[in-house]
Write a protein that holds these residues in place. Structure first.
Motif, PDB file in Angstrom:
ATOM      1  N   MET A 141      28.188 -12.235 -53.032  1.00 38.96           N
ATOM      2  CA  MET A 141      27.901 -12.976 -54.233  1.00 38.96           C
ATOM      3  C   MET A 141      27.162 -14.252 -53.862  1.00 38.96           C
ATOM      4  O   MET A 141      27.552 -14.964 -52.948  1.00 38.96           O
ATOM      5  N   ARG A 142      26.077 -14.514 -54.559  1.00 41.45           N
ATOM      6  CA  ARG A 142      25.266 -15.683 -54.277  1.00 41.45           C
ATOM      7  C   ARG A 142      25.767 -16.878 -55.063  1.00 41.45           C
ATOM      8  O   ARG A 142      26.056 -16.771 -56.247  1.00 41.45           O
ATOM      9  N   LEU A 143      25.829 -18.023 -54.433  1.00 44.19           N
ATOM     10  CA  LEU A 143      26.246 -19.248 -55.101  1.00 44.19           C
ATOM     11  C   LEU A 143      25.041 -20.136 -55.322  1.00 44.19           C
ATOM     12  O   LEU A 143      24.160 -20.215 -54.469  1.00 44.19           O
ATOM     13  N   HIS A 144      25.042 -20.787 -56.451  1.00 49.39           N
ATOM     14  CA  HIS A 144      23.987 -21.761 -56.736  1.00 49.39           C
ATOM     15  C   HIS A 144      24.332 -23.062 -56.026  1.00 49.39           C
ATOM     16  O   HIS A 144      25.369 -23.652 -56.278  1.00 49.39           O
ATOM     17  N   GLN A 145      23.472 -23.463 -55.102  1.00 46.10           N
ATOM     18  CA  GLN A 145      23.711 -24.712 -54.395  1.00 46.10           C
ATOM     19  C   GLN A 145      23.029 -25.843 -55.130  1.00 46.10           C
ATOM     20  O   GLN A 145      21.883 -25.708 -55.570  1.00 46.10           O
ATOM     21  N   GLN A 146      23.715 -26.931 -55.255  1.00 43.33           N
ATOM     22  CA  GLN A 146      23.206 -28.077 -55.988  1.00 43.33           C
ATOM     23  C   GLN A 146      23.427 -29.322 -55.142  1.00 43.33           C
ATOM     24  O   GLN A 146      24.469 -29.487 -54.519  1.00 43.33           O
ATOM     25  N   VAL A 147      22.440 -30.204 -55.139  1.00 39.26           N
ATOM     26  CA  VAL A 147      22.568 -31.452 -54.403  1.00 39.26           C
ATOM     27  C   VAL A 147      23.573 -32.335 -55.133  1.00 39.26           C
ATOM     28  O   VAL A 147      23.481 -32.538 -56.340  1.00 39.26           O
ATOM     29  N   VAL A 148      24.525 -32.851 -54.390  1.00 39.75           N
ATOM     30  CA  VAL A 148      25.534 -33.744 -54.950  1.00 39.75           C
ATOM     31  C   VAL A 148      25.362 -35.097 -54.279  1.00 39.75           C
ATOM     32  O   VAL A 148      25.521 -35.222 -53.065  1.00 39.75           O
ATOM     33  N   LEU A 149      25.015 -36.101 -55.077  1.00 38.73           N
ATOM     34  CA  LEU A 149      24.845 -37.449 -54.552  1.00 38.73           C
ATOM     35  C   LEU A 149      26.198 -38.016 -54.130  1.00 38.73           C
ATOM     36  O   LEU A 149      27.234 -37.599 -54.657  1.00 38.73           O
ATOM     37  N   PRO A 150      26.210 -38.975 -53.203  1.00 36.02           N
ATOM     38  CA  PRO A 150      27.491 -39.545 -52.748  1.00 36.02           C
ATOM     39  C   PRO A 150      28.337 -40.109 -53.895  1.00 36.02           C
ATOM     40  O   PRO A 150      29.561 -39.932 -53.897  1.00 36.02           O
ATOM     41  N   ALA A 151      27.717 -40.751 -54.871  1.00 38.93           N
ATOM     42  CA  ALA A 151      28.478 -41.300 -56.000  1.00 38.93           C
ATOM     43  C   ALA A 151      29.102 -40.173 -56.820  1.00 38.93           C
ATOM     44  O   ALA A 151      30.253 -40.278 -57.261  1.00 38.93           O
ATOM     45  N   ASP A 152      28.352 -39.087 -57.002  1.00 36.68           N
ATOM     46  CA  ASP A 152      28.890 -37.934 -57.731  1.00 36.68           C
ATOM     47  C   ASP A 152      29.992 -37.250 -56.934  1.00 36.68           C
ATOM     48  O   ASP A 152      30.980 -36.775 -57.515  1.00 36.68           O
ATOM     49  N   ALA A 153      29.833 -37.206 -55.616  1.00 36.91           N
ATOM     50  CA  ALA A 153      30.861 -36.603 -54.773  1.00 36.91           C
ATOM     51  C   ALA A 153      32.163 -37.390 -54.883  1.00 36.91           C
ATOM     52  O   ALA A 153      33.256 -36.802 -54.931  1.00 36.91           O
ATOM     53  N   GLU A 154      32.050 -38.717 -54.972  1.00 38.73           N
ATOM     54  CA  GLU A 154      33.244 -39.552 -55.133  1.00 38.73           C
ATOM     55  C   GLU A 154      33.926 -39.258 -56.471  1.00 38.73           C
ATOM     56  O   GLU A 154      35.146 -39.138 -56.541  1.00 38.73           O
ATOM     57  N   GLU A 155      33.124 -39.131 -57.532  1.00 38.14           N
ATOM     58  CA  GLU A 155      33.679 -38.792 -58.847  1.00 38.14           C
ATOM     59  C   GLU A 155      34.361 -37.428 -58.819  1.00 38.14           C
ATOM     60  O   GLU A 155      35.454 -37.263 -59.361  1.00 38.14           O
ATOM     61  N   LEU A 156      33.688 -36.460 -58.206  1.00 35.82           N
ATOM     62  CA  LEU A 156      34.272 -35.119 -58.101  1.00 35.82           C
ATOM     63  C   LEU A 156      35.594 -35.164 -57.351  1.00 35.82           C
ATOM     64  O   LEU A 156      36.580 -34.543 -57.768  1.00 35.82           O
ATOM     65  N   ALA A 157      35.625 -35.899 -56.252  1.00 36.96           N
ATOM     66  CA  ALA A 157      36.849 -35.991 -55.465  1.00 36.96           C
ATOM     67  C   ALA A 157      37.976 -36.620 -56.280  1.00 36.96           C
ATOM     68  O   ALA A 157      39.116 -36.137 -56.253  1.00 36.96           O
ATOM     69  N   MET A 158      37.658 -37.690 -57.016  1.00 30.26           N
ATOM     70  CA  MET A 158      38.689 -38.332 -57.838  1.00 30.26           C
ATOM     71  C   MET A 158      39.209 -37.371 -58.903  1.00 30.26           C
ATOM     72  O   MET A 158      40.418 -37.280 -59.140  1.00 30.26           O
ATOM     73  N   ASP A 159      38.299 -36.652 -59.552  1.00 28.66           N
ATOM     74  CA  ASP A 159      38.707 -35.706 -60.589  1.00 28.66           C
ATOM     75  C   ASP A 159      39.549 -34.571 -60.014  1.00 28.66           C
ATOM     76  O   ASP A 159      40.520 -34.126 -60.631  1.00 28.66           O
ATOM     77  N   VAL A 160      39.173 -34.093 -58.816  1.00 30.02           N
ATOM     78  CA  VAL A 160      39.940 -33.028 -58.170  1.00 30.02           C
ATOM     79  C   VAL A 160      41.345 -33.514 -57.832  1.00 30.02           C
ATOM     80  O   VAL A 160      42.324 -32.808 -58.063  1.00 30.02           O
ATOM     81  N   VAL A 161      41.451 -34.734 -57.333  1.00 32.73           N
ATOM     82  CA  VAL A 161      42.773 -35.267 -56.978  1.00 32.73           C
ATOM     83  C   VAL A 161      43.631 -35.437 -58.225  1.00 32.73           C
ATOM     84  O   VAL A 161      44.819 -35.092 -58.229  1.00 32.73           O
ATOM     85  N   VAL A 162      43.038 -35.939 -59.317  1.00 33.37           N
ATOM     86  CA  VAL A 162      43.800 -36.112 -60.560  1.00 33.37           C
ATOM     87  C   VAL A 162      44.273 -34.756 -61.083  1.00 33.37           C
ATOM     88  O   VAL A 162      45.455 -34.582 -61.410  1.00 33.37           O
ATOM     89  N   ASP A 163      43.363 -33.791 -61.176  1.00 33.11           N
ATOM     90  CA  ASP A 163      43.744 -32.459 -61.660  1.00 33.11           C
ATOM     91  C   ASP A 163      44.735 -31.780 -60.708  1.00 33.11           C
ATOM     92  O   ASP A 163      45.680 -31.111 -61.145  1.00 33.11           O
ATOM     93  N   GLY A 164      44.519 -31.961 -59.397  1.00 38.96           N
ATOM     94  CA  GLY A 164      45.428 -31.392 -58.414  1.00 38.96           C
ATOM     95  C   GLY A 164      46.817 -32.000 -58.524  1.00 38.96           C
ATOM     96  O   GLY A 164      47.829 -31.297 -58.414  1.00 38.96           O
TER      97      GLY A 164
END
Length: 161
Positions: free
Chosen positions: A1-24
């Motif tokens: 299965m092919r995944l769509h790769q997308q560039v994630v800026l450092p600021a967006d990566a920080e937001e993603l990490a925070m959201d993952v930790v909150v949901d986790g």
């Protein structure tokens, strides 16, 4: 299965990490602690159980982030300068043109996402309302506002790029 790769800026990566930790953390407390699915004899430490909850939450948080980015890709911010124009009424036309050019340059430097958040905050939307409009979490809105304001402050201090 092919995944769509997308560039994630450092600021967006920080937001993603925070959201993952909150949901986790929510998943961890709901299932592991409240529902009692974790026990000391299960072979997993509390830390490992929490890490697994974060890993389980990541795909949904990432998809939500991608949908949010796609949803605002083609939106134009109409009437974004009404606040600037209101504040420039008492000044000369030359001052208004210079101020508007400075704000244009700043918004261009910030990018679409930060500009949208700043604009909505300037229009007196709450963090929760901005989050709903932009399909983010209120915490992500706070982070984007903080970074956009820091960037604006730095830009002004450097001579108004």
């Amino acid at each position: 299965m092919r995944l769509h790769q997308q560039v994630v800026l450092p600021a967006d990566a920080e937001e993603l990490a925070m959201d993952v930790v909150v949901d986790g953390f929510e998943l961890f407390t709901e299932r592991g602690i409240v529902d009692g699915q974790w026990s000391a004899g299960s072979g997993l430490t509390l830390r490992r159980y929490f890490e697994n909850a974060c890993v389980l939450c990541f795909p949904n948080v990432y998809r939500k982030w991608q949908r949010g980015r796609r949803g605002w890709k083609d939106v134009q911010l109409l009437d974004a300068w009404s606040g600037v124009e209101r504040s420039m009424t008492s000044r000369s036309p030359e001052d208004a043109v210079v101020a508007r050019a400075a704000v244009d340059a700043l918004f261009e430097h910030l990018g679409e996402d930060a500009s949208a958040v700043l604009f909505l905050a300037d229009q007196n939307f709450s963090h929760a309302e901005i989050a709903a409009l932009l399909r983010l979490t209120p915490r992500a809105v706070e982070g984007r506002l903080r970074r956009a304001r820091r960037t604006a402050r730095t830009s002004i201090e450097e001579g108004g790029r």
